[in-house]
Design an enzyme around this catalytic site. Structure first.
Site, short mmCIF file in Angstrom:
data_model
loop_
_atom_site.label_atom_id
_atom_site.label_comp_id
_atom_site.label_asym_id
_atom_site.label_seq_id
_atom_site.Cartn_x
_atom_site.Cartn_y
_atom_site.Cartn_z
N TYR A 1 38.80 -83.48 16.59
CA TYR A 1 39.94 -84.39 16.40
C TYR A 1 41.20 -83.66 15.94
CZ TYR A 1 38.41 -85.25 11.41
OH TYR A 1 38.02 -85.18 10.10
N GLU A 2 42.32 -84.34 16.11
CA GLU A 2 43.66 -83.78 15.91
C GLU A 2 43.90 -82.56 16.81
OE1 GLU A 2 45.64 -85.63 14.53
OE2 GLU A 2 44.14 -86.91 13.62
N GLY A 3 43.30 -82.57 17.98
CA GLY A 3 43.46 -81.47 18.93
C GLY A 3 42.29 -80.52 18.86
#
Length: 597
Positions: free
Chosen positions: A438-440
């Protein structure tokens, strides 16, 4: 064993590596010196050790659940969140203008690590709120700021990021959620958002959703995306809460880890349209959302350090308690605690050195962030901003990948008992996996490192950092200790390998971009490895000097020396091989035919 915050190591990183006393000279941070840092960290440690850490295992066994549109969090979470808000922890780094404490990121980063070590599922709620606060501070109108920020910074309300949709994961150009302008200046929001962390919960009286949507008639692609505030409950002119907005949780996900953190599917506009308020200007939403994402990406890197620290502590305690077999050196003539066995020592030292290296890297990056935002000299701000931006994908990418290695070793130290859920070691391994996603994902961080942070300026920032590393090498070369010689040898080889890959990346994106990007994750891992090793080399220099002068805690300082030497010999030694894999093997991935799959 419960969690014990590594306050001494955090303060060492702040003082000796991040230059906290210099940070305290910056405008606005005059009261944030070492004395303040120690007081804040000790209070943070008490809260996280006593209140949050005992709830971590409970959250894994009894996670949040959804029923009739409502989400009920793990027993104890609601009261713990009340204590977090009352303690002022949500507002630690935020401006005093809106009720925050205005402390530098250098101090805040350590507190965030404690929060996540104690209970990562719980910590995700304040983490997402921090990101929403940052976006409103940067792009929100005075009216939006005055309406929402005081209650978010106080912890009375929480915040979310609403990016992902069923058809639009990392490719936000595919966002379909629409926003219809209304005569009163508001917008009606219609659409579905998935993977919304704490998108619904029972810990705060209101939730402030920041939502990406496309205004009717906007351009296609990322240039047509806008950002909106969509509160769960409408806010009246006097600040009181009004009617429920048309934003509802229709389910939460069942996950392999962070089970106590509700990951919601949110539906906007099923009953006439959710009321939204434009943040900034139309069609600039992705720009504003990146403010949230960059804050969150750094924080996720801290999560990786945090869960790895917790796993390490549990593994050390188990290794001290578990009696199994006689030591091979004959030092004990009967079965002994497994911490006496060489391979267990190797695993524990690998865990320790990776955690401490990443912590030093992250706190040093935080100090650069503080200087980039508060230093009076424009050129100094610019240099620190470039350094911080280069470090963000490393803190996020390398530290989270590191957490998988460390938490896996944590299970391994426990042997068969590590595979048993009741032991608790496996929870850290399961929780850590989401951090690389998550978050890239790690690949997205690596692509950012290649494209924006290396190729864009021809590798100038990376080479400037390499010059700083060379200065540390020169200082190490003056020392005659075995540890300093070992670190000097490995750090020099690692820095040279890093520079060679930087040249390859900076020059290759135009000629053969597939080859360069095929090696982007190995490049990120190499760079993170070197940056963490550099900070441990600096720590060794400080520790040896203080030991020679008879200052400080000798056992702690000797451990810093030992840890730096181990990292150099066992972790930095990976770098030349990584370099060869990136440069020499660059074309092998791109040469594969699709039909091979």
């Amino acid at each position: 064993m419960s969690y014990v915050a590594p306050v001494k190591d955090m303060l060492f990183c702040m003082k000796e590596l991040a230059g906290l006393e210099e940070v305290a000279k910056l405008p606005g941070f005059e009261e944030a010196g070492l004395e303040t840092a120690q007081a804040v960290l000790e209070e943070s440690a008490k809260f996280n050790q006593d209140v949050l850490a005992p709830l971590n295992f409970e959250g894994d066994k009894n996670p949040s659940y959804w029923k009739d549109g409502k989400v009920f969090t793990t027993p104890g979470f609601k009261d713990a969140f009340r204590q977090l808000a009352e303690g002022g922890w949500q507002g630690l780094q935020h401006p005093t203008d809106f009720g925050g404490q205005g402390l530098p990121k250098t101090i805040g980063a350590a507190c965030i690590e404690m929060l996540n070590s104690a209970n990562m599922s719980f910590a995700l709620c304040p983490l997402l709120t921090d990101g929403a606060i940052e976006a409103l501070l940067t792009a929100g109108s005075p009216e939006l700021q005055s309406t929402y920020l005081p209650n978010m910074i106080s912890g009375k309300w929480t915040g979310t990021m609403n990016l992902t949709e069923p058809q639009a994961g990392s490719d936000l150009a595919l966002v379909r959620t629409r926003a219809e302008p209304q005569p009163d200046g508001t917008y009606k929001i219609f659409g579905t958002k998935i993977f919304i962390t704490y998108g619904e919960h029972d810990m705060a009286e209101n939730i402030v959703h920041l939502v990406l949507a496309r205004v009717t008639g906007a351009p296609e692609g990322v240039k047509g995306i806008s950002l909106f505030v969509v509160p769960k409950f409408m806010v009246n002119t006097d600040g009181s809460l009004g009617a429920r907005n048309d934003a509802h949780c229709v389910s939460i996900e069942h996950k392999m880890g962070i089970k106590a953190s509700p990951t919601a599917v949110l539906q906007f506009g099923d009953h006439g349209g959710a009321v939204g308020y434009l943040v900034g200007q139309e069609n600039r939403g992705l720009e504003y959302m990146f403010i949230m994402m960059n804050a969150a990406r750094y924080a996720v890197g801290i999560q990786g350090i945090a869960v790895a620290e917790r796993s390490y502590q549990k593994a050390v305690q188990y290794a001290k308690d578990r009696v199994q077999s006689r030591p091979v050196d004959g030092s004990i003539n009967k079965s002994a605690p497994i911490i006496h066995h060489p391979d267990v020592k190797r695993m524990l030292m690998t865990m320790r050195s990776l955690v401490e290296g990443c912590r030093a890297m992250a706190i040093t990056a935080a100090a650069a962030y503080d200087a980039a935002h508060a230093h009076p000299d424009t050129e100094v701000r610019k240099q620190n901003q470039a350094f911080y931006e280069f470090m963000v994908p490393l803190v996020k990418g390398y530290s989270t990948e590191m957490s998988l290695e460390v938490t896996s070793l944590g299970v391994q130290v426990h042997g068969g008992m590590g595979f048993i859920e009741e032991t608790g070691a496996a929870q850290y391994y399961r929780d850590a996996k989401i951090l690389t996603i998550y978050e890239g994902t790690t690949a997205i961080q690596a692509n950012d490192l290649v494209g924006r942070k290396t190729a864009r300026d021809g590798g100038q920032t990376a080479k400037a950092i390499a010059q700083q590393i060379a200065k540390t090498e020169a200082e190490l070369a003056k020392r005659d200790s075995v540890a300093a010689r070992a670190v000097h040898k490995r750090l020099t080889a690692a820095r040279v390998a890093f520079e060679q890959v930087v040249d390859f990346v900076a020059g290759g994106t135009k000629g053969n971009p597939n080859a360069v990007f095929a090696g982007s994750v190995p490049y990120l891992m190499l760079a993170g490895n070197v940056m963490a090793g550099w900070q441990l080399g600096r720590a060794l220099l400080v520790a040896e000097s203080q030991l020679k002068a008879g200052e400080g805690d000798a056992a702690f300082l000797q451990a810093k020396v030992t840890t730096a030497q181990f990292y150099a010999e066992h972790i930095l030694s990976r770098v030349p091989g990584q370099r060869d894999a990136i440069v020499e093997g660059a074309d092998s991935v791109t040469a594969l035919a699709l039909d091979a799959f």
